[in-house]
Enzyme design. Structure first.
Site, PDB file in Angstrom:
ATOM      1  N   ASP A 158     -22.014  11.541  69.104  1.00 11.85           N
ATOM      2  CA  ASP A 158     -20.739  11.076  69.662  1.00 11.85           C
ATOM      3  C   ASP A 158     -20.844  10.663  71.132  1.00 11.85           C
ATOM      4  O   ASP A 158     -19.964   9.989  71.655  1.00 11.85           O
ATOM      5  CB  ASP A 158     -19.673  12.179  69.545  1.00 11.85           C
ATOM      6  CG  ASP A 158     -19.486  12.659  68.118  1.00 11.85           C
ATOM      7  OD1 ASP A 158     -19.742  11.874  67.192  1.00 11.85           O
ATOM      8  OD2 ASP A 158     -19.095  13.834  67.937  1.00 11.85           O
ATOM      9  N   GLY A 184     -17.398   9.671  65.824  1.00 12.13           N
ATOM     10  CA  GLY A 184     -17.264   9.778  67.287  1.00 12.13           C
ATOM     11  C   GLY A 184     -16.256  10.818  67.741  1.00 12.13           C
ATOM     12  O   GLY A 184     -16.019  10.968  68.936  1.00 12.13           O
ATOM     13  N   ARG A 185     -15.584  11.455  66.769  1.00 15.91           N
ATOM     14  CA  ARG A 185     -14.520  12.429  67.088  1.00 15.91           C
ATOM     15  C   ARG A 185     -13.491  11.815  68.042  1.00 15.91           C
ATOM     16  O   ARG A 185     -12.978  10.758  67.763  1.00 15.91           O
ATOM     17  CB  ARG A 185     -15.113  13.706  67.673  1.00 15.91           C
ATOM     18  CG  ARG A 185     -15.887  14.511  66.645  1.00 15.91           C
ATOM     19  CD  ARG A 185     -15.936  15.960  66.993  1.00 15.91           C
ATOM     20  NE  ARG A 185     -16.434  16.163  68.351  1.00 15.91           N
ATOM     21  CZ  ARG A 185     -16.393  17.319  68.978  1.00 15.91           C
ATOM     22  NH1 ARG A 185     -15.872  18.367  68.384  1.00 15.91           N
ATOM     23  NH2 ARG A 185     -16.857  17.448  70.187  1.00 15.91           N
TER      24      ARG A 185
HETATM   25  O1  F6P Z   1     -19.925  15.481  66.055  1.00 15.09           O
HETATM   26  C1  F6P Z   1     -20.663  14.752  65.126  1.00 15.09           C
HETATM   27  C2  F6P Z   1     -19.797  14.332  63.967  1.00 15.09           C
HETATM   28  O2  F6P Z   1     -20.590  13.545  63.093  1.00 15.09           O
HETATM   29  C3  F6P Z   1     -18.524  13.588  64.346  1.00 15.09           C
HETATM   30  O3  F6P Z   1     -18.728  12.261  64.725  1.00 15.09           O
HETATM   31  C4  F6P Z   1     -17.695  13.777  63.093  1.00 15.09           C
HETATM   32  O4  F6P Z   1     -16.333  13.708  63.393  1.00 15.09           O
HETATM   33  C5  F6P Z   1     -18.092  15.172  62.641  1.00 15.09           C
HETATM   34  O5  F6P Z   1     -19.344  15.463  63.235  1.00 15.09           O
HETATM   35  C6  F6P Z   1     -18.210  15.323  61.135  1.00 15.09           C
HETATM   36  O6  F6P Z   1     -18.487  16.640  60.840  1.00 15.09           O
HETATM   37  P1  F6P Z   1     -18.899  17.173  59.382  1.00 15.09           P
HETATM   38  O7  F6P Z   1     -20.360  16.827  59.174  1.00 15.09           O
HETATM   39  O8  F6P Z   1     -18.678  18.638  59.442  1.00 15.09           O
HETATM   40  O9  F6P Z   1     -18.029  16.462  58.399  1.00 15.09           O
END
Ligand code: F6P
Length: 361
Positions: free
Chosen positions: A140, A183-184
């Site tokens: 991100d 990217g959150r």
């Molecule tokens: O922080 C990295 C990230 O890939 C973000 O971009 C995304 O919102 C989140 O992690 C997704 O998390 P998970 O793998 O728990 O669905």
């Protein structure tokens, strides 16, 4: 005198994690003759004392591999650790246990590789007396205190390739093609891949959009003879009078909100308001996987070596960072707690607007 160090990877996986582990282990073992212990699955391994001892070959052949050979977790917080007891879920502060495990293994210092959540706990463990050096990781690129995190450029590369491919269908079918990227709460992946891929519209959390302005841009292009448009939307983007779209809540996770779904939301609106056929691609975890690009392999190696050098010099409580393309260090306290977002009036937004990209504002 350092004889043994520990290393751990926490949070979501990210291209370049193994390259950091390789740099840490090779520098520690072969340059300084230290032993290296790798805790498994992030803080979980430090709590339950699950670890591996790096042998001479364990750091070889992993430079180009995605993921992390140590495993990781984005659910475990040592200060609020989930424990299942008699079928019931409880949360317990296991930070003393973590420090006891590290001490009983004879580890002199820990190198902790992670994003904001992982490094916040690293900072708190440092405050409790653990000798810690942090390494910034996240696709991100939203960590304060460093210009870039490793893994980000690989994610941008993957997203750019996706945009290049979407152009084919967009042009051939005269469609609007939307790419939703991760990217959150920060729009770094969207803006950098959007510029690199030649997107017509880029929507980021830092600039709330007006859907009418987005459609205006698409129709303007059509009038000019361009019967297709490419829209890159960050998962955290929101309209001027709306909220971010939440995909799900991951119970018991330190950061339970998972974003996602904005691409489909705007696709419906764009199709209805413009009359142009619109399709969505959600890039998802493809952005996190696979081989790191050379930039990230080099950055990971620079970070890994620098982290070992900080340990060697007895400088703890820092995160290694990139400052104006030079490797430097920043106190963990300054690196965590506030995320780094895209400045809405910064250079990237300005150059994109100069070449006609719409941010829907
Ligand atoms: O922080 C990295 C990230 O890939 C973000 O971009 C995304 O919102 C989140 O992690 C997704 O998390 P998970 O793998 O728990 O669905």
């Amino acid at each position: 005198m350092i004889k043994k160090i520990g290393v751990m990877t926490g949070g979501g996986d990210c291209p370049g994690l193994n390259a950091v582990l390789r740099a840490v282990a090779k520098t520690a073992m072969f340059k300084y003759g230290w032993e290296v212990i790798g805790f498994k699955d992030g803080y979980r391994g430090m709590v339950i004392n699950d670890y591996m001892i790096f042998g001479p070959d364990d750091a070889s052949g992993i430079l180009d591999k995605g993921g992390t050979i140590l495993g990781t977790s984005n659910k475990d917080n040592p200060f609020n650790f989930m424990i299942e007891k008699d079928g019931k879920i409880e949360f317990k502060d296991m930070s003393d246990q973590v420090i006891e495990n590290v001490n009983s293994l004879g580890i002199d210092a820990m190198i902790i590789i992670g994003g904001d959540g992982t490094l916040t706990s690293a900072r708190d463990l440092y405050r409790k007396g653990l000798k810690v050096v942090g390494v910034p990781k996240t696709i991100d690129n939203d960590l304060s205190g460093t210009d870039y995190t490793f893994g980000f450029m690989t994610a941008v590369d993957t997203a750019t390739e996706a945009i290049d491919k979407l152009h084919s269908t967009a042009e051939s079918h005269h469609r609007v093609m939307i790419l939703e990227v991760m990217g959150r709460y920060a729009g770094w992946i969207a803006i950098e891949s959007g510029i690199a891929g030649g997107a017509d519209v880029i929507l980021i959390p830092e600039i709330p959009y007006d859907i009418n302005k987005v459609v205006e841009k698409i129709l303007e292009r059509k009038k000019a003879g361009k019967h297709f448009s490419i829209v890159v939307v960050a998962e955290g983007a929101k309209s001027i009078n709306g909220e971010m779209v939440i995909k799900k809540i991951v119970e018991h996770s330190p950061d339970p909100i998972r974003l996602g779904g904005i691409g489909h939301k705007i696709a419906e609106e764009i199709q209805e308001l413009s009359g142009i056929e619109t399709r969505v691609t959600v890039l998802g975890h493809l952005q996190r996987g696979g081989k790191p690009i050379p930039y990230d392999r080099i950055l990971s190696t620079r970070f890994g070596v620098a982290a070992v050098e900080l340990v060697k010099n007895g400088e703890f409580g820092y995160m290694v960072c990139l400052d104006d393309n030079c490797i430097s260090k920043v106190p963990l306290d300054e690196a965590v707690g506030k995320i780094k977002t895209v400045p809405p009036d910064g250079e990237l937004v300005r150059i994109a607007k100069s070449i006609g990209v719409s941010f829907g504002d």
